[in-house]
Scaffold this active site. Structure first.
Site, PDB file in Angstrom:
ATOM      1  CB  CYS A 166       3.062  -1.007  -1.323  1.00 29.88           C
ATOM      2  SG  CYS A 166       3.594   1.136  -1.135  1.00 29.88           S
ATOM      3  CG  HIS A 306       1.138  -1.795  -7.526  1.00 33.61           C
ATOM      4  ND1 HIS A 306       0.823  -1.686  -5.904  1.00 33.61           N
ATOM      5  CD2 HIS A 306       2.053  -0.739  -7.034  1.00 33.61           C
ATOM      6  CE1 HIS A 306       1.407  -1.063  -5.051  1.00 33.61           C
ATOM      7  NE2 HIS A 306       1.731  -0.724  -5.752  1.00 33.61           N
ATOM      8  CD  GLU A 317       0.154  -2.734 -12.181  1.00 32.57           C
ATOM      9  OE1 GLU A 317      -0.644  -3.639 -11.487  1.00 32.57           O
ATOM     10  OE2 GLU A 317      -0.073  -1.804 -12.220  1.00 32.57           O
ATOM     11  CE  LYS A 335      -2.462   1.182  -4.680  1.00 38.16           C
ATOM     12  NZ  LYS A 335      -2.543  -0.219  -5.784  1.00 38.16           N
ATOM     13  CG  HIS A 340      -0.641   3.436  -2.770  1.00 37.64           C
ATOM     14  ND1 HIS A 340      -0.396   2.495  -1.720  1.00 37.64           N
ATOM     15  CD2 HIS A 340       0.700   3.198  -3.226  1.00 37.64           C
ATOM     16  CE1 HIS A 340      -0.169   1.818  -2.244  1.00 37.64           C
ATOM     17  NE2 HIS A 340       1.030   2.830  -3.546  1.00 37.64           N
ATOM     18  CG  PHE A 399       9.065   2.179  -2.124  1.00 33.54           C
ATOM     19  CD1 PHE A 399       8.538   2.747  -3.298  1.00 33.54           C
ATOM     20  CD2 PHE A 399       9.443   3.416  -1.707  1.00 33.54           C
ATOM     21  CE1 PHE A 399       8.328   3.762  -3.227  1.00 33.54           C
ATOM     22  CE2 PHE A 399       8.374   4.291  -1.577  1.00 33.54           C
ATOM     23  CZ  PHE A 399       8.214   4.523  -3.325  1.00 33.54           C
TER      24      PHE A 399
END
Length: 411
Positions: A166, A306, A317, A335, A340, A399
């Site tokens: 991502c 993110h 975060e 998002k 996402h 990931f």
């Protein structure tokens, strides 16, 4: 403000957006700044593990790309091709006239043509190998997103695909900037694309516990930093930026929307899918991006987070942002609107960050009703916020522990 050295800045001269918020810059910006979610039940997912997602609305490949491209390209390539054409047009460039050997394409992707692969695997099971399409491999390979865009735009320079999950889109933009700094090319078409809303992918994400289960209210499912968040909403989309050296952009009198002034990357080296709760890897990427831009923490006025709407990501975060920046920068996660978009997220959100800097408007974080008690940062919510922004950052994590951070500065 820390003395910024602009010698290594690159100009963003074009943007292309094909996302659940719309096709084109203006539809996207209107929806993003409205804070209205795009998540909805999808009849095509009736038998899937999760029956809702965020889809690009009204995308007709035959109309936008021609009939041949509508059947021989997987959707993730189609989305990228439309976004790339938009970006090149927005930049005022013409592929018929440029020196293609000096034009690079760097696009990110994380899963490739999963829809095509799953369909052809089912055909193999049902009818045998002779019924499998000869287009299976070129339709499903990840590298074909940059390959086909290069064919379409006659771009003969370096051609790369970045695969950092991502963070892929942000990585692509960072690598594109490095190509320009090295003098390897004069124009970079940089960004990412993803369309992996296939049954197997959704089942895998669901089994991991990554997806929201709010089927009773999909529009409220993606809720970054909210105390009641329970996972992300899977989405598709593409974002493409045209990058040029500042001197080149000025020489041709191009409109410069903003600059990419810094890039930092790191690895958590912690876990395959969970972020390091200490945030050490994220902090490394942020610090590297700031160092690259020759800027300090106090210079950052806005952060496009993110912000996936998963419990672990948002908490980690938020802790890192507070540790590094206090409650100074205005933080948003787009998002909440788009869901996402996986490998495309970093590029799409970089484009949104460019627009926020260019237009002095910060999008709200959709569906944020009650800030999580552990989130001690200034999260924009409720409505868009007017603010003059000279320096912003866009965070992207993936990931495998991949982290990528971009610094965007005003033109």
């Amino acid at each position: 403000m820390t003395l910024h050295d602009p010698r290594f800045d690159v100009a963003v001269t074009g943007l292309g957006l094909v996302t659940p918020a719309g096709i084109g810059i203006e539809p996207n910006w209107e929806r993003i700044t409205s804070g209205r979610s795009t998540a909805a039940l999808d009849p095509a997912l009736a038998d899937a593990a999760v029956r809702f997602a965020c889809l690009v609305p009204g995308f007709d490949a035959a109309e936008l790309l021609g009939r041949e491209n509508s059947w021989r390209l997987d959707r993730f390539v189609q989305l990228a091709m439309v976004a790339a054409r938009q970006a090149v047009e927005d930049a005022g460039l013409d592929p018929q006239n440029w020196d293609g050997a000096r034009v690079a394409v760097v696009l990110g992707n994380s899963l490739g043509g999963t829809g095509t692969f799953e369909q052809q695997h089912q055909r193999l099971r049902d009818h045998g190998p002779k019924r499998v399409s000869p287009l299976l491999i070129p339709m499903s390979m990840m590298n074909m997103v940059s390959g086909y865009v290069a064919i379409d735009l006659k771009a003969k320079g370096p051609n790369l695909v970045t695969a950092t999950a991502c963070a892929s889109g942000a990585t692509a933009i960072g690598i594109g900037r490095e190509l320009l700094r090295a003098g390897t090319c004069d124009v970079v078409i940089a960004g990412a694309s993803e369309s992996a809303l296939s049954p197997a992918v959704l089942a895998g994400l669901h089994q991991m516990g990554a997806l929201s289960g709010r089927e009773d209210d999909p529009a409220a499912a993606s809720r970054p930093f909210d105390a009641d968040r329970d996972g992300f909403v899977a989405a598709e989309g593409a974002g493409v930026l045209v990058l040029e050296r500042m001197a080149d952009a000025r020489a041709r009198k191009a409109r410069i929307r903003a600059r990419i002034s810094g890039y930092g990357a790191s690895a958590d080296a912690h876990h395959a899918t969970a972020p390091d709760p200490s945030g050490a890897g994220v902090e490394l990427a942020v610090q590297a991006a700031l160092s690259d831009a020759r800027l300090g923490h106090a210079d950052i006025q806005h952060i496009n987070a993110h912000g996936t709407s998963t419990p672990l990501n948002d908490s980690t975060e938020a802790r890192v942002v507070h540790r590094l920046f206090g409650d100074g920068p205005a933080v948003t996660s787009t998002k909440g609107v788009t869901g996402h978009t996986l490998g495309a997220a970093g590029a799409i959100e970089a484009a949104f960050t460019v627009l926020a800097v260019e237009r002095g408007q910060l999008p709200p974080t959709a569906n944020l009703q009650r800030l999580d008690d552990g989130v001690e940062i200034d999260v924009v919510h409720g409505a868009a916020r007017e603010a003059k922004v000279d320096v912003a950052i866009s965070n992207s994590f993936g990931f495998g522990g991949h982290n990528a951070v971009l610094v965007v500065t005003a033109a």
